[in-house]
Design a protein around this motif. Structure first.
Motif, mmCIF file in Angstrom:
data_model
loop_
_atom_site.group_PDB
_atom_site.id
_atom_site.type_symbol
_atom_site.label_atom_id
_atom_site.label_comp_id
_atom_site.label_asym_id
_atom_site.label_seq_id
_atom_site.Cartn_x
_atom_site.Cartn_y
_atom_site.Cartn_z
ATOM 1 N N VAL A 1 3.830 15.501 3.465
ATOM 2 C CA VAL A 1 3.260 15.439 5.028
ATOM 3 C C VAL A 1 1.965 14.351 4.992
ATOM 4 O O VAL A 1 1.244 14.359 3.896
ATOM 5 N N GLY A 2 2.150 13.433 5.731
ATOM 6 C CA GLY A 2 0.964 12.654 6.266
ATOM 7 C C GLY A 2 0.434 11.727 4.991
ATOM 8 O O GLY A 2 1.290 11.169 4.064
ATOM 9 N N ARG A 3 -1.000 11.863 4.869
ATOM 10 C CA ARG A 3 -1.421 11.016 3.787
ATOM 11 C C ARG A 3 -1.548 11.936 2.348
ATOM 12 O O ARG A 3 -2.293 11.276 1.559
ATOM 13 N N ALA A 4 -0.757 12.945 2.087
ATOM 14 C CA ALA A 4 -0.759 13.534 0.848
ATOM 15 C C ALA A 4 0.616 13.171 0.354
ATOM 16 O O ALA A 4 0.876 13.554 -1.031
ATOM 17 N N LEU B 1 6.483 12.061 14.019
ATOM 18 C CA LEU B 1 5.163 11.855 14.107
ATOM 19 C C LEU B 1 4.383 12.776 14.830
ATOM 20 O O LEU B 1 3.136 12.765 15.073
ATOM 21 N N LYS B 2 4.993 13.975 15.145
ATOM 22 C CA LYS B 2 4.311 15.136 15.608
ATOM 23 C C LYS B 2 3.744 16.025 14.385
ATOM 24 O O LYS B 2 2.696 16.413 14.283
ATOM 25 N N THR B 3 4.591 15.908 13.272
ATOM 26 C CA THR B 3 4.186 16.756 12.171
ATOM 27 C C THR B 3 3.650 15.941 11.151
ATOM 28 O O THR B 3 3.196 16.616 9.980
ATOM 29 N N THR C 1 -3.907 5.307 9.047
ATOM 30 C CA THR C 1 -3.015 5.585 8.214
ATOM 31 C C THR C 1 -2.292 6.993 8.517
ATOM 32 O O THR C 1 -2.903 7.980 8.742
ATOM 33 N N LEU C 2 -0.959 6.872 8.813
ATOM 34 C CA LEU C 2 -0.197 8.182 9.132
ATOM 35 C C LEU C 2 0.112 8.712 7.907
ATOM 36 O O LEU C 2 0.378 9.886 7.764
ATOM 37 N N ALA C 3 0.970 8.175 6.859
ATOM 38 C CA ALA C 3 1.434 8.598 5.777
ATOM 39 C C ALA C 3 1.256 7.577 4.513
ATOM 40 O O ALA C 3 1.305 6.449 4.760
ATOM 41 N N GLY C 4 1.256 8.113 3.383
ATOM 42 C CA GLY C 4 0.998 7.404 1.987
ATOM 43 C C GLY C 4 -0.459 7.596 1.600
ATOM 44 O O GLY C 4 -1.434 7.453 2.324
ATOM 45 N N THR C 5 -0.503 7.559 0.395
ATOM 46 C CA THR C 5 -1.677 7.650 -0.566
ATOM 47 C C THR C 5 -2.295 6.280 -0.864
ATOM 48 O O THR C 5 -3.454 6.446 -1.441
ATOM 49 N N GLY C 6 -1.374 5.394 -0.883
ATOM 50 C CA GLY C 6 -1.743 4.295 -1.458
ATOM 51 C C GLY C 6 -1.272 3.761 -2.830
ATOM 52 O O GLY C 6 -1.181 2.742 -3.467
ATOM 53 N N ARG C 7 -0.485 4.912 -3.204
ATOM 54 C CA ARG C 7 0.004 4.836 -4.639
ATOM 55 C C ARG C 7 1.691 4.796 -4.512
ATOM 56 O O ARG C 7 1.994 5.627 -3.653
ATOM 57 N N ASN D 1 1.005 -1.112 0.123
ATOM 58 C CA ASN D 1 -0.088 -0.033 -0.015
ATOM 59 C C ASN D 1 0.883 1.199 -0.024
ATOM 60 O O ASN D 1 0.324 2.356 -0.053
ATOM 61 N N HIS D 2 2.101 1.072 0.116
ATOM 62 C CA HIS D 2 3.210 2.109 0.158
ATOM 63 C C HIS D 2 2.718 3.125 1.105
ATOM 64 O O HIS D 2 2.664 4.444 0.944
ATOM 65 N N ALA D 3 2.418 2.673 2.346
ATOM 66 C CA ALA D 3 2.016 3.636 3.504
ATOM 67 C C ALA D 3 2.624 2.945 4.822
ATOM 68 O O ALA D 3 3.150 2.076 5.189
ATOM 69 N N ILE D 4 2.506 4.181 5.777
ATOM 70 C CA ILE D 4 2.882 3.716 7.198
ATOM 71 C C ILE D 4 1.509 3.793 8.048
ATOM 72 O O ILE D 4 0.774 4.727 7.937
#
Length: 661
Positions: free
Chosen positions: A316-319, A350-352, A300-306, A285-288
């Protein structure tokens, strides 16, 4: 020979000729001037190559009328892994016209073994025929120069062109579509389905599927591991009691509670004691992801799935798009991530939730130097002694270090190059690993999952000396004294107290090594009912039509005798069950029989009258090795039994079903 490449267009210009008259296919908005009629016959496959995902050899001549796409790959290669989803999309779009042939031309010695390729096929759920091109015969015949390379052949058996690298879907979609249109107009397309026998259908399913990484917590006495190909995470006690199953087992990127959340082949895990949380690299999923073990939720903390297709694009994050994160660890409020896809280390604050490149230019190699100027090669495992990072750089078979100071450097402990690997203990530079994937720090040593050598080794950072700790160098699942015990492509490892735990991926097992006695054992699990997936409306197990039986009208029961493989027994800790139904209840009435199997021979009560019908027996069977109760399997089978009720029939009919190992 080029090791591999990241994006398709990087190597097109460097590989202008494969065969005479074969052209590279350029990515443009419109299909290029492609020689659809072909200019040279595609070389025939050697008669003596081994085939997988089919029960008989395939010839290029037998594929006349099909568009054929040859995928030259090697299963260690992250870029080859990235091509597989594109191939599946093409196969789904052109199911009758296109045949993909995987040509596995190995880089590492371990990858030349047919059984290991079979495991890779099942791990990546490949459903097209695959050749074991161990001697690079097909590779040379088609002039391949890098992994992955894809060559297209028209329905008349002539080569059209090739691409090397990732991101191949759009180009091949255009050209395959146009090839089909042109040859269909001439009546030269054969839409007869290709009969295949897939590797996944040839045996039972293990309880776990290619467990990836593992971590533990001494205080709460828990283990956590990624049940990677079952798309879920498992929480157990240290002695094997299953406590939680996180994820519903289906592929997806979905947050929510433990029962409904979804992953896609997750790998790395680290435990945050203060927050009672797990951080997860959801690799495909290319995600954290973050698992709150108290609230029993996944987010989901980070990653778009792409998958990220661009270099060094932070965010940043999910973007932010990520690229195959494989492992991670927590230091303070920062996650350090082994990002296998771009050959880099990254961080996630993890803060930003800012995701940034930490080390590596993105060029694949083994070059030491300042963090942002060094070259890495598919980092797949990461650990720390609290002073610096240690990581497994798998494609260069290396263990390397990265300073925690931002002005620090990357240095190499073991490893010399993309094609310098082996199984050699000793000091750097002579010592050798073979595609190591996991690392863990313990008591002054870096322990290494030397994956393709089927060993656990350890490195002394001060002396750069490498020694074997577990394993013989041959694959297997034998317990016992650590240097006599065997593993099969181990991936992750961790330490809890005086025990090392190993995710023994190709054995689908969790192994434990008592550091005091040096004995290796296989963890036997309890509470297996928690592993049962929710029943899908579509049956996905093995369907078997049994021989017809004749039953007497006086019969009161029908017995199913499940013949287990030699050396195995029914696993009484597993929820084995049998459900029986009849197509015509006026002939055979079994009601809604659904019973637990406490032994391999089950009696099903019946009421019968003269006539004919079919009885369906749905069996879920959990069984394990008699010698090693941790070595367990699961088989789901639907048995169709033709029945005739007649006076000459058996009063006590017994039906046998032989279960393959």
């Amino acid at each position: 020979m080029v090791n591999n490449c990241r994006m398709t267009r990087l190597l097109w210009f460097g590989l202008m000729v494969l065969l005479p008259g074969v052209f590279p296919l350029f990515a443009q908005d419109k299909p290029p001037d492609v020689p659809y009629e072909g200019t040279s016959p595609a070389p025939e496959f050697p008669a003596d190559v081994e085939w997988l995902n089919t029960d008989k050899p395939i010839t290029m001549a037998s594929l006349k009328g099909k568009v054929v796409l040859l995928d030259f790959w090697t299963y260690c290669c992250i870029n080859c892994m990235h091509v597989i989803p594109d191939l599946k999309k093409l196969e789904a779009k052109y199911p009758k016209e296109l045949v993909v042939i995987g040509v596995h031309s190995a880089k590492f010695e371990n990858e030349k073994q047919t059984d290991n390729i079979r495991q890779a096929i099942m791990r990546y759920e490949i459903e097209h025929p695959v050749i074991n091109d161990r001697d690079m015969t097909v590779w040379r015949a088609y002039g391949a120069r890098s992994w992955p390379t894809l060559t297209l052949v028209n329905p008349l058996g002539k080569t059209i062109g090739f691409l090397s690298g990732e991101g191949i879907y759009e180009v091949f979609d255009q050209i395959i579509g146009e090839t089909i249109r042109r040859f269909d107009a001439k009546g030269q397309i054969d839409r007869t389905p290709l009969a295949l026998k897939l590797e996944k259908s040839k045996g039972p399913r293990p309880l776990f599927a290619y467990p990836g990484k593992i971590t533990g917590d001494a205080k709460s006495k828990r283990l956590f591991f990624s049940d990677s190909n079952n798309n879920r995470l498992i929480v157990t006690s240290l002695d094997g009691e299953i406590l939680e199953v996180i994820g519903d087992g289906e592929i997806g990127l979905r947050d929510g509670d433990f029962a409904t959340a979804r992953f896609f082949r997750p790998q790395g895990l680290c435990f945050d004691t203060a927050k009672n949380a797990l951080y997860v690299t959801d690799t495909e999923n290319h995600a954290i992801r973050k698992v709150d073990l108290g609230k029993k939720t996944v987010e989901t903390l980070a990653g778009t799935g792409r998958q990220s297709r661009r270099h060094n694009v932070e965010g940043v994050g999910r973007a932010v798009d990520l690229n195959s994160p494989w492992d991670l660890l927590l230091i303070g409020d920062t996650l350090h991530i082994a990002m296998a896809g771009p050959h880099q280390l990254w961080t996630l604050d993890l803060k930003t939730l800012a995701a940034k490149v930490y080390a590596g230019t993105g060029r694949e190699n083994i070059t030491d130097g300042p963090l942002k100027e060094c070259a890495l090669a598919q980092p797949s495992g990461i650990t720390t002694d609290g002073k610096k990072l240690f990581f497994a750089d798998s494609e260069v078979s290396a263990v390397r270090t990265a300073d925690l100071a931002p002005d620090g450097r990357v240095e190499t402990l073991i490893g010399e190059g993309l094609f310098k690997f082996g199984d050699v203990d000793g000091k750097f530079p002579a010592a050798r690993l073979q595609h190591c994937i996991g690392v863990a720090w313990h008591d002054g040593f870096v322990y290494v999952a030397d994956t393709y050598n089927h060993k656990i080794k350890r490195v002394a950072p001060q002396t750069k000396e490498l020694t074997t700790f577990i394993g013989t160098g041959k694959s297997g699942a034998a317990d016992g004294e650590r240097l006599a015990a065997t593993l099969n492509e181990p991936n992750g490892l961790c330490f809890v107290g005086d025990t090392m735990y190993v995710a023994d991926s190709n054995n689908h097992l969790i192994r434990a090594c008592d550091l005091k006695t040096g004995k290796v054992s296989t963890l036997a699990f309890r509470g297996l009912d928690k592993l049962a997936r929710r029943k899908s409306p579509e049956f996905s197990g093995e369907e078997v039509r049994l021989g017809a039986v004749r039953i007497s009208p006086k019969a009161k029961a029908l017995t199913l005798d499940v013949l287990l493989p030699a050396g195995t027994k029914l696993n009484l800790a597993g929820p084995s069950n049998l459900k029986a139904t009849s197509a015509d209840v006026k002939t055979v009435e079994v009601g809604a029989f659904n019973g637990t199997m406490k032994e391999a021979k089950v009696s099903v009560p019946i009421a019968v009258k003269p006539g004919q019908t079919t009885v369906t027996l749905d069996a879920d069977v959990y069984y394990c090795s008699k010698a090693n109760e941790g070595l367990c399997y699961f088989k789901s089978a639907r048995l169709h039994l033709p029945v005739e009720v007649a006076e000459a029939g058996s009063v006590a009919p017994v039906v046998e079903y032989r279960l393959s190992k």
